[in-house]
Design a protein around this motif. Structure first.
Motif, PDB file in Angstrom:
ATOM      1  N   PRO A   5       0.179  -1.066   0.178  1.00  9.38           N
ATOM      2  CA  PRO A   5       0.072   0.012  -0.049  1.00  9.38           C
ATOM      3  C   PRO A   5       0.700   1.350  -0.254  1.00  9.38           C
ATOM      4  O   PRO A   5       1.843   1.261   0.115  1.00  9.38           O
ATOM      5  N   SER A   6       0.088   2.506   0.041  1.00 11.36           N
ATOM      6  CA  SER A   6       1.160   3.834  -0.454  1.00 11.36           C
ATOM      7  C   SER A   6       1.125   3.771   1.717  1.00 11.36           C
ATOM      8  O   SER A   6      -0.336   3.328   2.232  1.00 11.36           O
ATOM      9  N   HIS A   7       1.379   4.588   1.930  1.00 13.72           N
ATOM     10  CA  HIS A   7       1.318   4.801   3.917  1.00 13.72           C
ATOM     11  C   HIS A   7       1.114   6.180   3.920  1.00 13.72           C
ATOM     12  O   HIS A   7       2.019   7.201   3.754  1.00 13.72           O
ATOM     13  N   HIS A  60      -1.203  17.162  -0.919  1.00 13.39           N
ATOM     14  CA  HIS A  60      -1.473  16.617   0.758  1.00 13.39           C
ATOM     15  C   HIS A  60      -1.031  15.266   0.768  1.00 13.39           C
ATOM     16  O   HIS A  60      -1.648  14.895   2.214  1.00 13.39           O
ATOM     17  N   PHE A  61      -1.178  14.646  -0.239  1.00 18.67           N
ATOM     18  CA  PHE A  61      -0.735  13.502  -0.563  1.00 18.67           C
ATOM     19  C   PHE A  61       0.664  13.207  -0.549  1.00 18.67           C
ATOM     20  O   PHE A  61       1.306  13.258  -1.832  1.00 18.67           O
ATOM     21  N   ALA A  62       1.476  13.521   0.641  1.00 16.21           N
ATOM     22  CA  ALA A  62       2.825  13.611   0.673  1.00 16.21           C
ATOM     23  C   ALA A  62       3.917  12.218   1.033  1.00 16.21           C
ATOM     24  O   ALA A  62       4.221  13.161   2.254  1.00 16.21           O
ATOM     25  N   SER A  66       4.062   9.485 -15.195  1.00 22.09           N
ATOM     26  CA  SER A  66       2.637   9.304 -14.540  1.00 22.09           C
ATOM     27  C   SER A  66       3.246   8.248 -13.450  1.00 22.09           C
ATOM     28  O   SER A  66       3.875   8.119 -13.126  1.00 22.09           O
ATOM     29  N   ILE A  67       1.443   8.203 -12.424  1.00 24.36           N
ATOM     30  CA  ILE A  67       1.384   7.345 -11.647  1.00 24.36           C
ATOM     31  C   ILE A  67       0.564   5.855 -11.594  1.00 24.36           C
ATOM     32  O   ILE A  67       0.745   5.338 -13.099  1.00 24.36           O
ATOM     33  N   ASP A  68       0.486   5.327 -10.397  1.00 28.66           N
ATOM     34  CA  ASP A  68      -0.290   3.978 -10.285  1.00 28.66           C
ATOM     35  C   ASP A  68      -0.318   2.792 -11.739  1.00 28.66           C
ATOM     36  O   ASP A  68      -0.420   2.208 -11.916  1.00 28.66           O
ATOM     37  N   PHE A 114      -9.512   7.259 -15.233  1.00 26.68           N
ATOM     38  CA  PHE A 114      -9.187   8.273 -14.213  1.00 26.68           C
ATOM     39  C   PHE A 114      -7.619   8.079 -13.507  1.00 26.68           C
ATOM     40  O   PHE A 114      -6.795   8.695 -14.055  1.00 26.68           O
ATOM     41  N   GLU A 115      -7.637   6.597 -13.305  1.00 25.93           N
ATOM     42  CA  GLU A 115      -6.361   6.830 -12.142  1.00 25.93           C
ATOM     43  C   GLU A 115      -6.757   5.291 -11.363  1.00 25.93           C
ATOM     44  O   GLU A 115      -7.834   4.328 -11.697  1.00 25.93           O
ATOM     45  N   GLY A 116      -5.273   4.417 -11.072  1.00 22.40           N
ATOM     46  CA  GLY A 116      -5.807   3.244 -10.341  1.00 22.40           C
ATOM     47  C   GLY A 116      -6.073   2.220 -11.576  1.00 22.40           C
ATOM     48  O   GLY A 116      -6.580   1.560 -11.173  1.00 22.40           O
TER      49      GLY A 116
HETATM   50  O1  FUB Z   1      -2.378   7.916  -3.027  1.00 26.20           O
HETATM   51  C1  FUB Z   1      -2.106   9.110  -4.227  1.00 26.20           C
HETATM   52  C2  FUB Z   1      -2.772   8.799  -5.379  1.00 26.20           C
HETATM   53  O2  FUB Z   1      -4.437   8.733  -4.739  1.00 26.20           O
HETATM   54  C3  FUB Z   1      -3.055   7.260  -5.409  1.00 26.20           C
HETATM   55  O3  FUB Z   1      -1.656   7.003  -6.852  1.00 26.20           O
HETATM   56  C4  FUB Z   1      -4.024   7.732  -6.666  1.00 26.20           C
HETATM   57  O4  FUB Z   1      -4.438   6.262  -6.783  1.00 26.20           O
HETATM   58  C5  FUB Z   1      -4.987   7.795  -5.607  1.00 26.20           C
HETATM   59  O5  FUB Z   1      -6.316   6.705  -4.720  1.00 26.20           O
END
Ligand code: FUB
Length: 375
Positions: free
Chosen positions: A82-84, A98-100, A186-188, A277-279
């Motif tokens: 997971p992310s922490h 803010h997702f830092a 990008s991400i995910d 969108f993402e994920g």
């Molecule tokens: O956790 C940061 C971002 O929020 C993720 O990369 C996205 O999928 C969303 O959950």
């Protein structure tokens, strides 16, 4: 992200006023020692559940915040990557500053519903030579005795790239490669190994995930995040590529994944109940490939199916209604013949950037379609 307008958002003020759920309701276990907690953990560890809402599942751990769970079964044991989430005081904005997050903790359990172990810090942003900030949603894979942790993080120019780190253990510690994966963006990252042994990575997320800045094939920093295709233009799709046999690079140029409506046409950018969108996540069931994803600002988990890991994927419906909190992120995994979906919400904090991972069973109808889950 204007998550405050979302009906499922519970403001910290409201949640503080809400009735506290008895702590005894939480049976999920954790065994991380007090000593191994970071200062950020200690400052923000959820002590109480702050909502009177009813939830389908309980948080898997409650002494740290976790999100974006990518679950796998390695050697018969369940591992969650997971992310922490941490509180850093960064003001909320549409870029998701803010997702830092600064490190990863890996969770494991022997069975669904069993004791959950937090294995402590597996990778820290300070040990990734090229990284700047924001360790977002990771994934993992195993091949030939090595575990691979794939992670998105902004580089020192504030551009999200995807890196890879290796370990002899599924719980780390992981050692990051000196550079991001060439061509990654990008991400995910979500990594899927097919029955023929080939492994593919899916990636991408719009808005804070920066996918819209790659429309020309090169990163365009001048474009504001609003620079998505117009509402009547074809929506941006996730990207994917097959990995090399050493799992460290892409073995082919990165391609866009097509997600089509039931009418065979790609979704338009303005169709935000259906468009990607993402994920993203890929799993295979009965020889069909299921690509599932978040619709972001409409907070749905949707899925589409296809006959190849490359797609195209045809939209089939919604897997999960909106969770509490703005973001929606999941993984789907088979454990002992049953299928499960790992996801997150904000039950413990009421704050969209301090999330907690959960799991529930994923059920299918005889035709392979997925039953809707109300989290
Ligand atoms: O956790 C940061 C971002 O929020 C993720 O990369 C996205 O999928 C969303 O959950």
């Amino acid at each position: 992200m204007s998550f405050k307008n979302h009906p499922s958002f519970v403001s910290p003020t409201l949640s503080a006023l809400a009735v506290l759920m008895p702590l005894a309701m939480f049976t999920a276990c954790q065994n991380k020692s007090e000593e191994s907690k970071t200062a950020a953990d200690k400052a923000t560890a959820p002590a109480t559940a702050a909502s009177s809402r009813k939830y389908l599942s309980e948080p898997l751990v409650k002494d740290i915040y976790t999100a974006d769970p990518s679950a796998h079964v390695f050697n018969g044991k369940i591992y969650i990557y997971p992310s922490h989430d941490i509180e850093t005081g960064m003001p909320e904005n549409d870029n998701g500053d803010h997702f830092a997050m600064r490190d990863y903790h890996i969770l494991s359990m022997d069975s669904i519903g069993g004791k959950v172990t937090d294995h402590g810090v597996a990778l820290d942003v300070k040990d990734i030579p090229w990284a700047g900030r924001q360790l977002w949603a990771p994934d993992a894979a195993f091949k030939n005795g090595t575990y691979y942790l794939y992670f998105p993080v902004k580089d020192k120019q504030d551009v999200f790239r995807i890196g890879v780190a290796t370990s002899a253990s599924p719980t780390g510690p992981f050692k990051a490669q000196p550079q991001p994966i060439p061509g990654s963006l990008s991400i995910d990252p979500a990594v899927f190994t097919d029955t023929d042994g080939k492994t593919y990575m899916y990636m991408g997320g719009i808005w804070g995930g920066q996918l819209q800045r790659w429309r020309t094939g090169k990163y365009d920093a001048s474009k504001p995040k609003e620079q998505e295709p117009g509402p009547k233009e074809v929506a941006l799709g996730p990207k994917m590529a097959r990995l090399t046999s050493d799992m460290l690079r892409f073995d082919e140029p990165v391609k866009e994944v097509q997600i089509l409506g039931q009418d065979g046409k790609p979704f338009l950018s303005g169709d935000n109940k259906h468009r990607f969108f993402e994920g993203g996540w890929l799993h295979k069931y009965n020889n069909k490939y299921y690509f599932s994803y978040s619709t972001g600002d409409t907070h749905l988990l949707a899925y589409a199916t296809g006959d190849s890991p490359y797609g195209p994927f045809t939209y089939q419906g919604v897997i999960m209604n909106p969770v509490e909190g703005w973001t929606t992120h999941h993984s789907i995994v088979e454990v002992n013949g049953k299928w499960y979906i790992f996801y997150h919400d904000t039950e413990l904090s009421g704050k969209t950037w301090l999330r907690n991972v959960k799991v529930t069973e994923l059920k299918r109808k005889p035709d392979g379609s997925i039953e809707l889950i109300n989290p």
